[in-house]
Design an enzyme around this catalytic site. Structure first.
Site, PDB file in Angstrom:
ATOM      1  N   CYS A 136       3.144  -7.050   1.858  1.00 12.75           N
ATOM      2  CA  CYS A 136       2.214  -6.392   2.775  1.00 12.75           C
ATOM      3  C   CYS A 136       1.428  -7.478   3.515  1.00 12.75           C
ATOM      4  CB  CYS A 136       1.276  -5.509   1.956  1.00 12.75           C
ATOM      5  SG  CYS A 136      -0.072  -4.776   2.889  1.00 12.75           S
ATOM      6  N   CYS A 147       3.718  -5.960  10.137  1.00  8.05           N
ATOM      7  CA  CYS A 147       3.392  -5.006   9.071  1.00  8.05           C
ATOM      8  C   CYS A 147       4.726  -4.590   8.480  1.00  8.05           C
ATOM      9  CB  CYS A 147       2.655  -3.802   9.643  1.00  8.05           C
ATOM     10  SG  CYS A 147       2.508  -2.399   8.511  1.00  8.05           S
ATOM     11  N   THR A 148       4.811  -4.578   7.161  1.00  6.23           N
ATOM     12  CA  THR A 148       6.115  -4.339   6.533  1.00  6.23           C
ATOM     13  C   THR A 148       6.609  -2.895   6.707  1.00  6.23           C
ATOM     14  OG1 THR A 148       5.003  -3.963   4.414  1.00  6.23           O
ATOM     15  CG2 THR A 148       5.825  -6.187   4.847  1.00  6.23           C
ATOM     16  N   GLY A 179      -4.718  -0.860   6.312  1.00 13.70           N
ATOM     17  CA  GLY A 179      -4.995  -1.443   7.621  1.00 13.70           C
ATOM     18  C   GLY A 179      -6.386  -1.207   8.173  1.00 13.70           C
ATOM     19  N   SER A 208       0.836  -1.205   0.000  1.00 14.89           N
ATOM     20  CA  SER A 208       0.000   0.000   0.000  1.00 14.89           C
ATOM     21  C   SER A 208       0.866   1.249   0.000  1.00 14.89           C
ATOM     22  CB  SER A 208      -0.864  -0.001   1.256  1.00 14.89           C
ATOM     23  OG  SER A 208      -0.025  -0.131   2.404  1.00 14.89           O
TER      24      SER A 208
HETATM   25  N1  DGL Z   1       2.520  -2.528   4.900  1.00 10.94           N
HETATM   26  C1  DGL Z   1       1.262  -3.066   5.220  1.00 10.94           C
HETATM   27  C2  DGL Z   1       1.379  -4.373   5.991  1.00 10.94           C
HETATM   28  O1  DGL Z   1       2.374  -5.058   5.926  1.00 10.94           O
HETATM   29  C3  DGL Z   1       0.179  -2.231   5.840  1.00 10.94           C
HETATM   30  C4  DGL Z   1       0.153  -0.776   5.801  1.00 10.94           C
HETATM   31  C5  DGL Z   1      -1.253  -0.233   5.613  1.00 10.94           C
HETATM   32  O2  DGL Z   1      -2.030  -0.176   6.587  1.00 10.94           O
HETATM   33  O3  DGL Z   1      -1.554   0.109   4.481  1.00 10.94           O
HETATM   34  O4  DGL Z   1       0.464  -4.780   6.658  1.00 10.94           O
END
Ligand code: DGL
Length: 271
Positions: A79, A193-194, A48, A16
């Site tokens: 993600c 979360c990445t 999220g 995202s």
């Molecule tokens: N980077 C996303 C993950 O690993 C989430 C970030 C978002 O909330 O868009 O869950």
């Protein structure tokens, strides 16, 4: 006479926002020859706090389009929020190897000595059956404390593009961990979360006793296996390229940032 083509394995990383760059970095460390394309859906960031149906349709549409317009060897859904909701649909509809990123519950449960594990992730990711099954299947001997706040990904996102980190905001989000008595506190916390590896230093400062675990290196190893079998693409020159959706307000900051990560360009992706 035209230049001869070069063969490469081209992998698309999808997130995202900028969080997937933590996965890209870990993958590149083990797979330096892979040509990386990075697509982030800033138009719908953050994921999220979005519903399952919306996310499945959105992610599927983006990745189907990407797999048609770019010649790809494989896709990494970098993600946790997207992977825990959309992987089955994606694998059904896109005929490419797809590597998902899901919370590192299994290694964390193994590493934990006091058998109390924290899971820090987005509210969406925490609510998914996929995530609950990970806990049931791999951490049944642990007490798992879940903490989720969609704003933490935004704090990490802002840090990467502006260099400024909202420490007070992070402190507030992790209060459910830091307010626990020592004997009730997790000794291991999963960064589910990445985006969170980009604020790991702040988390370590707030919880110095805790070991933080993410999926980066494991994904790097998985990609190594997957790309070995995946098809080659032919290109004029191996170049890492980044793409965004929608309107990007802070284009210049973002362009500089992706270039610092080794991408040659930041281009608009039209759905
Ligand atoms: N980077 C996303 C993950 O690993 C989430 C970030 C978002 O909330 O868009 O869950």
């Amino acid at each position: 006479m035209s230049e001869p083509k070069v063969k490469a394995k081209r992998v698309l990383f999808f997130d995202s926002g900028v969080g997937g760059l933590s996965v890209y970095k870990a993958v590149k460390a083990l797979n330096p020859d892979v040509e990386a394309y990075y697509l982030f859906d800033n138009e719908c960031f953050p994921y999220g706090n979005k519903g399952d149906h919306f996310l499945i349709k959105r992610i599927e549409a983006l990745l189907e389009k990407a797999s048609k317009i770019f010649e790809l060897s494989a896709i990494v859904v970098a993600c946790n929020t997207a992977s825990t909701v959309a992987l089955p649909e994606l694998r059904l509809n896109i005929k490419l190897p797809i590597v998902g990123v899901v919370p590192a519950v299994k290694p964390a449960a193994k590493l934990s000595k006091n058998k109390i594990v924290g899971l820090l992730a987005t509210p969406g990711c925490l609510s998914r059956e996929y995530t609950n099954n990970l806990i049931k299947n791999f951490a049944s001997d642990c007490k798992v404390i879940k903490v989720g706040d969609a704003h933490l990904a935004e704090i990490a996102e802002d840090r990467l593009s502006t260099g400024v980190v909202d420490k007070a905001g992070i402190e507030k989000i992790v209060k459910p961990f830091t307010s626990l008595q020592k004997e009730e506190s997790p000794d291991t916390i999963v960064l589910g979360c990445t985006h969170y590896p980009f604020v790991k230093d702040v988390l370590e400062e707030l919880m110095p006793e805790v070991r933080f675990v993410d999926s980066g290196e494991a994904i790097g190893r998985r990609v190594k296996t997957v790309v070995k079998e995946a098809k080659y693409i032919e290109t004029d020159k191996i170049q890492n390229r980044a793409f965004y959706t929608g309107v990007l307000k802070n284009y210049e900051d973002r362009e500089k940032m992706v270039k610092d990560f080794g991408f040659v360009s930041l281009e608009k992706f039209e759905l």
